[in-house]
Design a protein around this motif. Sequence first.
Motif, PDB file in Angstrom:
ATOM      1  N   PRO A 131      26.375  30.229  39.392  1.00  0.00           N
ATOM      2  CA  PRO A 131      27.471  30.045  38.432  1.00  0.00           C
ATOM      3  C   PRO A 131      28.601  31.033  38.698  1.00  0.00           C
ATOM      4  N   ILE A 132      29.816  30.612  38.472  1.00  0.00           N
ATOM      5  CA  ILE A 132      30.983  31.466  38.671  1.00  0.00           C
ATOM      6  C   ILE A 132      31.282  32.206  37.376  1.00  0.00           C
ATOM      7  N   ARG A 133      31.285  33.533  37.443  1.00  0.00           N
ATOM      8  CA  ARG A 133      31.515  34.351  36.259  1.00  0.00           C
ATOM      9  C   ARG A 133      32.954  34.864  36.236  1.00  0.00           C
ATOM     10  N   MET A 134      33.466  35.006  35.040  1.00  0.00           N
ATOM     11  CA  MET A 134      34.849  35.430  34.855  1.00  0.00           C
ATOM     12  C   MET A 134      35.133  36.765  35.527  1.00  0.00           C
ATOM     13  N   GLN A 135      34.191  37.688  35.450  1.00  0.00           N
ATOM     14  CA  GLN A 135      34.406  39.036  35.982  1.00  0.00           C
ATOM     15  C   GLN A 135      34.570  39.056  37.495  1.00  0.00           C
ATOM     16  N   THR A 136      34.019  38.058  38.183  1.00  0.00           N
ATOM     17  CA  THR A 136      34.038  38.061  39.652  1.00  0.00           C
ATOM     18  C   THR A 136      34.707  36.828  40.256  1.00  0.00           C
ATOM     19  N   MET A 137      35.223  35.969  39.435  1.00  0.00           N
ATOM     20  CA  MET A 137      35.871  34.756  39.944  1.00  0.00           C
ATOM     21  C   MET A 137      37.058  35.127  40.825  1.00  0.00           C
ATOM     22  N   ASN A 138      37.103  34.552  42.033  1.00  0.00           N
ATOM     23  CA  ASN A 138      38.187  34.872  42.960  1.00  0.00           C
ATOM     24  C   ASN A 138      39.013  33.621  43.287  1.00  0.00           C
ATOM     25  N   LEU A 139      39.978  33.782  44.183  1.00  0.00           N
ATOM     26  CA  LEU A 139      40.867  32.655  44.500  1.00  0.00           C
ATOM     27  C   LEU A 139      40.183  31.554  45.303  1.00  0.00           C
ATOM     28  N   TYR A 140      39.149  31.896  46.056  1.00  0.00           N
ATOM     29  CA  TYR A 140      38.384  30.853  46.735  1.00  0.00           C
ATOM     30  C   TYR A 140      37.756  29.929  45.690  1.00  0.00           C
ATOM     31  N   HIS A 141      37.174  30.547  44.654  1.00  0.00           N
ATOM     32  CA  HIS A 141      36.586  29.765  43.560  1.00  0.00           C
ATOM     33  C   HIS A 141      37.656  28.950  42.845  1.00  0.00           C
ATOM     34  N   LEU A 142      38.750  29.617  42.491  1.00  0.00           N
ATOM     35  CA  LEU A 142      39.792  28.961  41.703  1.00  0.00           C
ATOM     36  C   LEU A 142      40.425  27.807  42.470  1.00  0.00           C
ATOM     37  N   ASN A 143      40.587  27.984  43.772  1.00  0.00           N
ATOM     38  CA  ASN A 143      41.207  26.926  44.574  1.00  0.00           C
ATOM     39  C   ASN A 143      40.359  25.656  44.576  1.00  0.00           C
ATOM     40  N   SER A 144      39.058  25.820  44.750  1.00  0.00           N
ATOM     41  CA  SER A 144      38.190  24.633  44.811  1.00  0.00           C
ATOM     42  C   SER A 144      37.921  24.035  43.434  1.00  0.00           C
ATOM     43  N   CYS A 145      37.837  24.883  42.407  1.00  0.00           N
ATOM     44  CA  CYS A 145      37.467  24.398  41.073  1.00  0.00           C
ATOM     45  C   CYS A 145      38.651  23.970  40.224  1.00  0.00           C
ATOM     46  N   LEU A 146      39.807  24.572  40.453  1.00  0.00           N
ATOM     47  CA  LEU A 146      40.942  24.285  39.587  1.00  0.00           C
ATOM     48  C   LEU A 146      42.212  23.866  40.336  1.00  0.00           C
TER      49      LEU A 146
END
Length: 272
Positions: free
Chosen positions: A76-91
């Motif tokens: 799971p992606i947590r707010m404290q460690t969410m990065n741009l790689y995560h944000l790019n694919s998820c949002l």
Amino acid sequence: SPSEAAAMGDDLSGFELADGLCPSGKPCLIQETERRGISLKQLVALVKLLRSRCSDDGVVNAWKDTSAASSTYGQPIRMQTMNLYHLNSCLIMPATSLWSCSFVELISTSAEEQLPEYFVSHWWGEPIVHFVMCLQRFSEARRLQRPVFWVCAYANNQHSLHMDVSADPSQSSFRKAMEISHGTVLVLDSEATPFSRVWCTYEIFTTLQDISKPLDIVTFVAGGDDALPLVREAEPGGAQREVLVVPGGRAELISEGFIPEDHRKGEIFQVG
């Protein structure tokens, strides 16, 4: 709306979250990529939206890391460690897919208001909340009234990167954005990763070649608190209406040349 869905406990896809990101219902066309800056206000609003989608243990919107190359693949992606790689694919990618536009165009209403003041050199892997805290600290130190930054992930159209990332770096959107910006902000993670990235070293070298462009360095110093970040109202009289707070952490800045707070420190030293 996203806020209503959050209250009902439903998980939204990145595409559905676009409803809460696109104020006019359609993107604002900004033809020149180098002019697609993102304001600090917009970055804080993005963090606020993501924070509203967090579970009690910090998992964002029930998203999971889908990159097989990632050390947190499948987790799971947590707010404290969410990065741009995560944000790019998820949002970013799903939210902009309908219009095949950049994220900046999706969230903007006026092209003129997105003209960048500063270019940001950084690594996509640092936590987003640390990144925003760094730009917030920089803006406060430089006393910017309405800070707007050029950040590649938000400015480039992720659906057609070949249009913005050319074989000749001098013709890339990166270089063009640096030319129209006042200077460069280098955001360092705890491992100083940008110094090992080709694009970042190119951006640093290019900035240092131009004596009219200052290079400021800012980094996030984490504390021992793993509490969720929060967005609160700013102190009266500040340029920002809302500010991001990461419990236990702070951002530190090394500026090129004097900044307003340096003069204040000098006055205190002289009086003392």
